[in-house]
Design an enzyme around this catalytic site. Structure first.
Site, mmCIF file in Angstrom:
data_model
loop_
_atom_site.group_PDB
_atom_site.id
_atom_site.type_symbol
_atom_site.label_atom_id
_atom_site.label_comp_id
_atom_site.label_asym_id
_atom_site.label_seq_id
_atom_site.Cartn_x
_atom_site.Cartn_y
_atom_site.Cartn_z
ATOM 1 N N TYR A 252 0.897 -0.943 -0.060
ATOM 2 C CA TYR A 252 0.193 -0.160 0.146
ATOM 3 C C TYR A 252 0.714 0.837 0.478
ATOM 4 O O TYR A 252 0.189 2.307 -0.572
ATOM 5 C CB TYR A 252 -1.335 0.316 1.064
ATOM 6 C CG TYR A 252 -1.827 1.127 0.870
ATOM 7 C CD1 TYR A 252 -2.932 0.029 0.325
ATOM 8 C CD2 TYR A 252 -2.483 2.315 0.982
ATOM 9 C CE1 TYR A 252 -4.365 0.685 -0.532
ATOM 10 C CE2 TYR A 252 -3.398 2.703 0.903
ATOM 11 C CZ TYR A 252 -4.626 2.461 0.116
ATOM 12 O OH TYR A 252 -5.736 3.042 -0.448
ATOM 13 N N GLU A 273 2.457 9.136 12.207
ATOM 14 C CA GLU A 273 1.176 9.162 12.826
ATOM 15 C C GLU A 273 0.836 9.817 13.825
ATOM 16 O O GLU A 273 1.138 8.748 14.614
ATOM 17 C CB GLU A 273 0.360 8.411 12.048
ATOM 18 C CG GLU A 273 0.722 8.199 10.688
ATOM 19 C CD GLU A 273 0.458 8.415 9.554
ATOM 20 O OE1 GLU A 273 -0.956 9.194 10.240
ATOM 21 O OE2 GLU A 273 -0.024 8.434 8.387
HETATM 22 ZN ZN ZN Z 1 -1.799 12.236 6.194
#
Ligand code: ZN
Length: 303
Positions: A252, A273
């Protein structure tokens, strides 16, 4: 006298608010360099700030994705903290950055996608001549806007496995401009992407950190032979922050900035993140995220 307004950290970073804040920082801390690395599709400046020795730098960039504007606020928050420490010759998390900054500088691009952030915060009306186009795409999709104003997802637009990513996009039914996940007609087709590519080619960037939200995760791999140093750096950052280390699933991840940086330069590149919840993360999450990541960002700055 420290006169910087605190309210930048208590409301979302509209573009005007953001530019005002950068000007304030430059005025307050004369050792900070503020410059434009290019313009967005709508002509908004994409700003960079640097501090320390520019012969070798660590890059931290945010808001590739429109809804992830809290990364902008986080990076500005950290930059301001570094500036105060440099001026006062004080420590952050027990570390003096003055010494390391004289050897390796910091380079920030807090808002890579200003047009997208404007759409996320102010709606399609902020998109100038693209307003009808953005409105039309929004009507055909329920998904919130992450792309630039042309409906290209900037983190699908980099020249790293672009063709493989295109096939994945088509399998997912994404064949043209979209609020998210459309990679554009060809790699580096977007001016925001090119601004980052030129920045990377012009500077000796030893490590690059791309900030996204959300998930409390650290991605560090790309391709067959990612630099070994990246794995150990990621492991350390994961240990200190408590964020989860995510191995590439091999399929991905293509077309992203960190993918491009690792493949093109064979140096460590990361996606961080930040936070947990649903995008856009609220501004009230800032302080917790900042506290949780502060020591990690110091480590990023000195490694
Ligand atoms: Zn992003």
């Amino acid at each position: 006298m420290h006169k910087i307004h605190a309210d930048f950290y208590t409301s979302p970073p509209t573009y005007k608010h953001y530019v005002d804040k950068l000007m304030e920082l430059k005025n307050e801390f004369p050792f900070v360099q503020l410059f434009s690395i290019g313009q967005s599709v709508l002509g908004r400046q994409i700003f960079a700030l640097s501090i320390g020795n520019m012969k070798q730098v660590t890059l931290m960039a945010g808001a590739f994705h429109a809804q992830e504007w809290l990364t902008t606020t986080l990076l500005v928050r950290y930059l301001e903290r570094v500036c105060l420490a440099v001026r006062e010759k004080s420590k952050i998390c027990g570390t003096s950055l003055n010494q390391s900054l004289s050897q390796k500088g910091l380079l920030f691009v807090p808002m890579v996608n200003p047009d997208g952030v404007c759409i996320a915060l102010e709606g399609a009306e902020s998109a100038g001549k693209y307003a009808p186009f953005v409105t039309q795409i929004q009507l055909s999709s329920q998904r919130s806007w992450q792309a630039n104003v042309r409906g290209v997802d900037l983190n699908h637009n980099y020249d790293a496995g672009f063709r493989q990513l295109r096939e994945i996009e088509i399998q997912s039914g994404i064949t043209g401009p979209s609020p998210r996940q459309y990679g554009g007609q060809y790699p580096h087709s977007e001016p925001e992407t090119m601004a980052m590519v030129r920045l990377c080619l012009r500077h000796n960037i030893s490590t690059a950190y791309a900030f996204h939200s959300q998930g409390e995760e650290i991605f560090y791999e790309y391709g067959e032979n990612p630099p070994a140093k990246g794995y150990y750096m990621a492991k350390l950052l994961s240990h200190v922050s408590g964020y989860t280390l995510v191995k590439n699933d091999g399929l991905y991840s293509h077309g992203g900035f960190k993918d491009y940086f690792i493949e093109r330069f064979d140096r460590p590149g990361f996606t961080i993140e930040i936070g947990k919840g649903e995008n856009p993360l609220p501004i009230t999450d800032l302080e917790d995220i900042y506290e949780r990541l502060l020591e990690s960002m110091v480590i990023m700055s000195v490694l």
